[in-house]
Design an enzyme around this catalytic site. Structure first.
Site, short mmCIF file in Angstrom:
data_model
loop_
_atom_site.label_atom_id
_atom_site.label_comp_id
_atom_site.label_asym_id
_atom_site.label_seq_id
_atom_site.Cartn_x
_atom_site.Cartn_y
_atom_site.Cartn_z
CE LYS A 1 6.23 38.17 49.89
NZ LYS A 1 6.67 39.51 50.26
CG ASP B 1 1.89 41.97 48.10
OD1 ASP B 1 0.66 42.13 48.34
OD2 ASP B 1 2.44 42.51 47.13
#
Length: 103
Positions: free
Chosen positions: A13, A32
């Site tokens: 991420k 996310d």
């Protein structure tokens, strides 16, 4: 990507955020909590693990738009489609959402 994820505390991420925003490199989709929730609500994935969700989204969205797509979902998740009280009545993509008014 490989060099970034070797750094302590950096996963896919964060690496995708850095590569996409700082360097304009679309190496993956940022997954996310907002992207995870919206991609499931929109029926874009049935997966629950971020790595699997990322793979599903990467197969659906053109590579040149991966970073921008992530931003769109994050913005929509923060402003309109929250976890507990989504604003389905005011949602711009309600007609395309299989979860509208059901969450």
């Amino acid at each position: 990507m490989a060099e970034l994820v070797e750094l302590g505390g950096v996963g896919r991420k964060t690496a995708n955020v850095v590569l996409g925003n700082a360097f304009g490199l679309n190496e993956g989709v940022v997954v996310d909590t907002h992207v995870m929730r919206l991609s499931q609500r929109l029926g874009l994935t049935k997966q629950t693990r971020p790595e699997k969700i990322e793979q599903d989204l990467m197969s659906l969205v053109p590579r040149r738009q991966w970073t921008l797509f992530s931003h769109w979902l994050i913005w929509h998740g923060r402003r309109r489609c929250s976890a507990r009280k989504p604003d389905c009545a005011g949602c711009e993509i309600r007609r395309s959402c299989p979860s509208a008014d059901r969450v």
